[in-house]
Design a protein around this motif. Sequence first.
Motif, PDB file in Angstrom:
ATOM      1  N   GLY A  91       0.775  -1.229   0.000  1.00  0.00           N
ATOM      2  CA  GLY A  91       0.000   0.000   0.000  1.00  0.00           C
ATOM      3  C   GLY A  91       0.808   1.281   0.000  1.00  0.00           C
ATOM      4  O   GLY A  91       2.040   1.281   0.057  1.00  0.00           O
ATOM      5  N   LEU A  92       0.087   2.403  -0.012  1.00  0.00           N
ATOM      6  CA  LEU A  92       0.675   3.729  -0.189  1.00  0.00           C
ATOM      7  C   LEU A  92       1.644   4.107   0.929  1.00  0.00           C
ATOM      8  O   LEU A  92       2.755   4.572   0.670  1.00  0.00           O
ATOM      9  CB  LEU A  92      -0.442   4.770  -0.288  1.00  0.00           C
ATOM     10  N   ILE A 122      -6.525   1.617  -0.081  1.00  0.00           N
ATOM     11  CA  ILE A 122      -6.742   2.503  -1.224  1.00  0.00           C
ATOM     12  C   ILE A 122      -6.497   1.708  -2.505  1.00  0.00           C
ATOM     13  O   ILE A 122      -5.515   0.963  -2.584  1.00  0.00           O
ATOM     14  CB  ILE A 122      -5.781   3.708  -1.178  1.00  0.00           C
ATOM     15  N   GLU A 124      -5.158   0.433  -6.003  1.00  0.00           N
ATOM     16  CA  GLU A 124      -3.794   0.588  -6.511  1.00  0.00           C
ATOM     17  C   GLU A 124      -3.653   1.784  -7.451  1.00  0.00           C
ATOM     18  O   GLU A 124      -2.694   2.543  -7.370  1.00  0.00           O
ATOM     19  CB  GLU A 124      -3.356  -0.688  -7.235  1.00  0.00           C
ATOM     20  N   SER A 127      -3.561   4.861  -5.403  1.00  0.00           N
ATOM     21  CA  SER A 127      -2.318   4.898  -4.625  1.00  0.00           C
ATOM     22  C   SER A 127      -1.151   5.370  -5.477  1.00  0.00           C
ATOM     23  O   SER A 127      -0.326   6.168  -5.037  1.00  0.00           O
ATOM     24  CB  SER A 127      -2.001   3.511  -4.049  1.00  0.00           C
TER      25      SER A 127
END
Length: 222
Positions: A91-92, A122, A124, A127
């Motif tokens: 993730g981010l 979130i 992809e 992100s």
Amino acid sequence: MDQLRSKHQQISSYIIHTQEEEIKRIALELHEGVGQNLYSILTGLQFIESGANEPFMKNYVREMSQLIEKTIQEIRLLSVELHPPTLTTLGLLSAMKSYIKLYTSTFGILVDLESTGEEKEIPEKTSITVFRVCQEALANIAKYADTCHVKMNFIWFEDILKITINDYGKGFRPEEHDENNPSSGLAAMKERMLLTGGQCNISSKIGEGTCIELSLPLLNRE
């Protein structure tokens, strides 16, 4: 007018998505293609070095090995910069932490990253967009801010993510930069955030630094 704006956003979104897919492909090829080939060459050189009898030949092969090792490391760093693997898998926030380590080792600028609230998942695509905006902000800081310390905050609310980036650098006069110019990096940052349904606000004062505030809606995202 609204239909024209919507069409423009669709075209921009398609172009950005296509660019990201190509960047992802190049990053993968650098890491798994070029990087692996260089590693095979390095292994071969090390084997030759172990069997070389002449001291000058041993030294020459060792120097070549060291050069290839350095090149492999640079390719790995470039691959991560183009498309961090953690962006897809973790993730981010994790991708940002990973990138900051690379950023600090490259530019010597310490980035103090804090996250408050419960991290949300979130998509992809979103992100990647937000990551690129943060990446552009940090790149601008390295180029123009003349600072050694950056403060970055991720603030997770139930329905929105807010990100602030403060550089405490020399600042600039926003009125002297045309943020509506499509070729402007500031305009590109704002455009990318608009495509996510979010916003990007930039404020700066001479001698006090620049603050970038990003907001990203989190609810009802597909």
